[in-house]
Design an enzyme around this catalytic site. Structure first.
Site, PDB file in Angstrom:
ATOM      1  N   GLU A   1       0.804  -1.222  -0.061  1.00 40.42           N
ATOM      2  CA  GLU A   1       0.184  -0.084   0.004  1.00 40.42           C
ATOM      3  C   GLU A   1       0.749   1.247   0.096  1.00 40.42           C
ATOM      4  O   GLU A   1       0.548   2.224  -0.508  1.00 40.42           O
ATOM      5  CB  GLU A   1      -0.909  -0.095   1.198  1.00 40.42           C
ATOM      6  CG  GLU A   1      -1.926  -1.078   1.269  1.00 40.42           C
ATOM      7  CD  GLU A   1      -2.891  -0.998   0.024  1.00 40.42           C
ATOM      8  OE1 GLU A   1      -2.739  -1.203  -1.010  1.00 40.42           O
ATOM      9  OE2 GLU A   1      -4.104  -0.407   0.298  1.00 40.42           O
TER      10      GLU A   1
ATOM     11  N   THR B   1      -5.856   9.494  -7.739  1.00 40.81           N
ATOM     12  CA  THR B   1      -5.918   9.496  -6.129  1.00 40.81           C
ATOM     13  C   THR B   1      -5.628  10.918  -5.699  1.00 40.81           C
ATOM     14  O   THR B   1      -5.942  11.390  -4.511  1.00 40.81           O
ATOM     15  CB  THR B   1      -5.059   8.431  -5.757  1.00 40.81           C
ATOM     16  OG1 THR B   1      -5.180   7.052  -6.178  1.00 40.81           O
ATOM     17  CG2 THR B   1      -4.979   8.380  -4.065  1.00 40.81           C
TER      18      THR B   1
END
Lengths: 321, 321
Positions: free
Chosen positions: A140, A193
């Site tokens: 991540e 994002t």
């Protein structure tokens, strides 16, 4: 703590797992609450090799880098292998992406979580769930710049998870009511994002904060009590949704359609563009899903949908031969 | 909904109840989580009278106004009586204050909650718990300018309560672990509510907000799971305590003493000046309490202390003759 490897390891015996898609940022539970989906995930085949190193031999279904250091599963596996310096072998990995990268349902987390879960299985369950979470979080970190656990935790453990704290990591499994179904609509648009982050305010009003943590308390209590009314009343996000939803075409129309057709709640999955509805029972999920997709069809963009009960299992074995 | 009065009412038959002190603003659960204390509360004796009106005939233990409109219990009872226009009688009330006004353990809430609970009992349980909460909240409006439920809810219901929302009112009973004990130290200083409010920031960082609602989720889950470790880790307030604790002499010394002696957590009760520790078991509560009071004694101010298991019952009947 030093890990002792099993005396014999199953080299070159492939293990195939399905690692589920997940909804993070579950409404009021921004950054802390997530759940695992059924019927959609990445399929990973791993095997231990006597040669050292991590080889990602094939990626299907998405155009992603195969270099270990540029691939989320590669980075997660690297973190795992670094924790067992006695291991002289390597890992071979194939990834079949069932989750579109950037869709907002935990694409990177599914690959990272599935890879470390499967290798841990081959290593005789050397690592604790918390340790696996930490390894997967390294994936991540590569994907988003921050080592979040809110997708990897539900992918690994299944059900509903609360990441009370990321540092130090503190993950709590929240019981999932039997009849809790989720519907996800993934609009085929690219939502960066960085844009999704940019709209977030760094400061919020204390009043909104109180409302949000009242709802988080209510939602967690609702899951424990299997009180669908309380769950529904608590599925309210007064902080993130008002700004992020503006980036998702048709959001308010879909939300209205979802709630009108009896969904418990509706919101943004992860940082979008996917949206989700939670429902009580399969029939309601079917009905709400139809209403949501109908509302989105008017916009004329392509989309995918997924629906099913909350996945209580997390990563699961598909085949070990 | 129109209420139908019982055909016969027990006029002039006094009912005496004990209404507990409460801790509101339970750590991370600012404005939403509260719990009821045992061993400290207000004693109220009420009776129905054939004469109309509300008469507060006596107040012991504190210098408080007896005029209905200036007394929190009077105002709460007025709200109750207004909901039954068919009732032609009145109410007579005596209050014996066991809780010092302004101590931060729900002094006004105990009187308001006890009064409406007792009268409701004499009226044959006409009203729902939610309705009683609303009436008692009118007392809170008089006391603090805002109709909060975070003290009246645990006083009425006992145990631990979550006020998910004040408007519309949504109160959730949270199960209380058997061995949960509370210790309260009330420093005999005056801390003006207005000062206590003034130090609060109207805006907070999103990061602190996330940490706070992660903790609220963890605390609620910890209560359901009876997981004292999780309860302890979640008893952290990164928003209110850092500013309000500066108004309480010896706060950091008491907190350090509490945590060193094994308390699960330590914080400000309500808006202070009382402070509380939550503990696992009576022995630990005894030990933590001794350490906290020792830490406070150094300052040279007078103080009172209370300790006991969380009060699971709320308002209870002392005598009905």
């Amino acid at each position: 703590m030093k890990k002792t490897l099993p005396t014999s390891l199953p080299y070159n015996q492939p293990l195939t797992v399905l690692s589920p898609a997940t909804i993070a940022n579950l409404s009021c539970g921004f950054d802390v609450l997530g759940l695992a989906l059924s019927g959609v995930g990445d399929t990973l085949t791993v095997s231990l090799t006597t040669n050292p190193g991590i080889e990602i031999s094939k990626i299907e279904g998405a155009d992603l880098p195969r270099e270990t250091d540029k691939n989320v599963a590669g980075v997660a596996l690297k973190a795992l292998l670094e924790a067992i310096p006695d291991y002289t072998g390597g890992v071979k990995l194939q990834i079949s992406k069932g989750i579109a990268p950037g869709s907002g349902i935990g694409s990177s987390a599914a690959s990272s979580a599935g890879a470390v879960w499967a290798v841990n299985r081959l290593l005789g369950e050397l690592f604790t769930p918390a340790e696996l979470t930490q390894f997967a979080m390294e994936g991540e970190r590569l994907a988003s710049g921050a080592a979040h656990a809110d997708n990897v935790a539900p992918a690994l453990f299944g059900g509903i998870t609360l990441v009370r704290s990321s540092n130090p990591l503190d993950v709590v499994a929240i019981p999932c009511p039997d009849a809790l179904y989720a519907y996800v609509l993934h609009p085929e648009i690219e939502l960066k994002t960085s844009d999704s982050r940019k709209v977030l305010k760094t400061r919020i009003s204390l009043q909104d904060g109180i409302r949000q943590w009242g709802n988080v308390g209510g939602l967690v209590a609702g899951f424990f009590l299997e009180d669908y009314g309380l769950i529904s009343r608590s599925l309210e996000d007064v902080i993130i949704e008002p700004v992020r939803s503006l980036l998702i075409p048709g959001f308010s129309e879909m939300k209205e359609a979802a709630l009108k057709s009896g969904a418990l709640g509706f919101g943004i999955s992860g940082s979008g563009p996917s949206v989700f509805a939670l429902c009580q029972g399969a029939d309601n999920c079917q009905r709400a899903g139809a209403a949501i997709s109908e509302a989105f069809e008017g916009i004329g963009l392509s989309f995918n949908t997924y629906q099913g009960p909350v996945n209580s299992q997390g990563v699961q074995i598909v085949s070990n031969e």
